[in-house]
Design a protein around this motif. Structure first.
Motif, PDB file in Angstrom:
ATOM      1  N   ARG A   1       2.209   1.685  -3.491  1.00  0.00           N
ATOM      2  CA  ARG A   1       1.162   2.176  -4.390  1.00  0.00           C
ATOM      3  C   ARG A   1       0.919   3.666  -4.206  1.00  0.00           C
ATOM      4  O   ARG A   1       0.577   4.375  -5.151  1.00  0.00           O
ATOM      5  CB  ARG A   1      -0.145   1.408  -4.159  1.00  0.00           C
ATOM      6  CG  ARG A   1      -0.202   0.033  -4.783  1.00  0.00           C
ATOM      7  CD  ARG A   1      -1.620  -0.516  -4.797  1.00  0.00           C
ATOM      8  NE  ARG A   1      -2.179  -0.669  -3.468  1.00  0.00           N
ATOM      9  CZ  ARG A   1      -2.045  -1.743  -2.693  1.00  0.00           C
ATOM     10  NH1 ARG A   1      -1.337  -2.772  -3.130  1.00  0.00           N
ATOM     11  NH2 ARG A   1      -2.598  -1.795  -1.494  1.00  0.00           N
ATOM     12  N   ASN A   2       1.074   4.140  -2.981  1.00  0.00           N
ATOM     13  CA  ASN A   2       0.833   5.554  -2.682  1.00  0.00           C
ATOM     14  C   ASN A   2       2.050   6.429  -2.957  1.00  0.00           C
ATOM     15  O   ASN A   2       1.988   7.647  -2.791  1.00  0.00           O
ATOM     16  CB  ASN A   2       0.399   5.708  -1.216  1.00  0.00           C
ATOM     17  CG  ASN A   2      -0.979   5.108  -0.970  1.00  0.00           C
ATOM     18  OD1 ASN A   2      -1.817   5.067  -1.859  1.00  0.00           O
ATOM     19  ND2 ASN A   2      -1.209   4.622   0.245  1.00  0.00           N
TER      20      ASN A   2
ATOM     21  N   GLU B   1       0.831  -1.204   0.000  1.00  0.00           N
ATOM     22  CA  GLU B   1       0.000   0.000   0.000  1.00  0.00           C
ATOM     23  C   GLU B   1       0.864   1.252   0.000  1.00  0.00           C
ATOM     24  O   GLU B   1       0.570   2.232  -0.698  1.00  0.00           O
ATOM     25  CB  GLU B   1      -0.935  -0.005   1.211  1.00  0.00           C
ATOM     26  CG  GLU B   1      -1.909   1.165   1.227  1.00  0.00           C
ATOM     27  CD  GLU B   1      -2.890   1.122   2.384  1.00  0.00           C
ATOM     28  OE1 GLU B   1      -3.752   2.013   2.456  1.00  0.00           O
ATOM     29  OE2 GLU B   1      -2.784   0.194   3.210  1.00  0.00           O
TER      30      GLU B   1
END
Length: 253
Positions: free
Chosen positions: A88-89, A85
């Protein structure tokens, strides 16, 4: 009396022949129906198994793998999900090229200031760029690497009809190398792959490559996809593994 008996025998023979003819038609029809059902069932089974082995990952394929393996297909430490995550950010640029079959292939360009090298990162079967490199990408970036994290064909946001376990994916990576040469010339290039991605980059290493390729990192690769697929099918399906492999192979061809 004699004529009556002969007529009765003749009528009986006719009735028997008519019944046999009708029974034959029924049997033939039943055979066709049963044969058609068997063929349809075999075709459906082959199509399902082809989707599990060689097509894009879906909720349906995950459910079948879970049922066959007795557990979820993703059995990894939850910390990887947190790292994925975070990756992805991280601000990256989405880039795209076209495969030799005209599929759109997408990747994420993650540049490093004052980069010393470029690393092309190639994920594994039914996985994704943000999971397989969730731990290593931040480290590599910190160490002065500009990263190209690609979606392999038939994965993520890239197009494609079938997964070929590195055979066709090798050609895609060669095209990504051309993209790097064209858009970011000058820096040495390294290839890094995990599982099927490792096999892919090893196949790329067998090609005639530019002098900019300085190294290949291959984590958990294989020499041929055939024993990997056969072994997995035999482990999960027992005696049905070998015929299932033959059916999938024919279907893919």
């Amino acid at each position: 009396m004699k004529k009556a008996c002969q007529k009765k025998r003749t009528d009986t023979k006719k009735a028997i022949r008519a019944f046999a003819k009708k029974a034959g038609r029924v049997a033939a029809g039943s055979g066709l129906v049963l044969g058609g059902l068997a063929l349809a069932t075999g075709a459906l089974y082959t199509e399902i198994m082809t989707s599990v082995i060689a097509r894009r990952r879906t909720a349906g394929t995950d459910a079948i793998i879970t049922l066959a393996m007795g557990g979820a297909p993703d059995s990894h430490d939850p910390i990887y999900d947190e790292w994925a995550e975070a990756l992805r950010n991280t601000p990256t640029q989405t880039v795209a090229i076209r495969s030799r079959e005209n599929y759109v292939l997408r990747g994420r360009w993650y540049p490093s200031e004052n980069a010393k090298r470029i690393v092309i990162l190639v994920h594994g079967w039914h996985s994704c760029w943000d999971l397989d490199f969730s731990g290593s990408a931040p480290f590599l970036h910190k160490e002065g690497c500009s990263l190209l994290l690609i979606d392999q064909r038939c994965h993520g946001e890239s197009g494609g009809d079938l997964i070929s376990y590195g055979i066709k994916e090798k050609d895609d990576v060669l095209l990504w190398l051309e993209w790097v040469e064209r858009t970011h010339p000058g820096l040495p290039v390294y290839l890094c792959g995990v599982s099927m991605g490792a096999a892919t980059v090893l196949m790329v290493a067998g090609e005639s490559l530019s002098g900019r390729i300085r190294g290949v990192i291959a984590d958990c690769g294989y020499s041929s996809p055939t024993p990997v697929i056969k072994g997995t099918l035999t482990h999960t399906l027992g005696k049905w593994g070998a015929p299932t492999y033959m059916a999938i192979d024919l279907n893919c061809r």
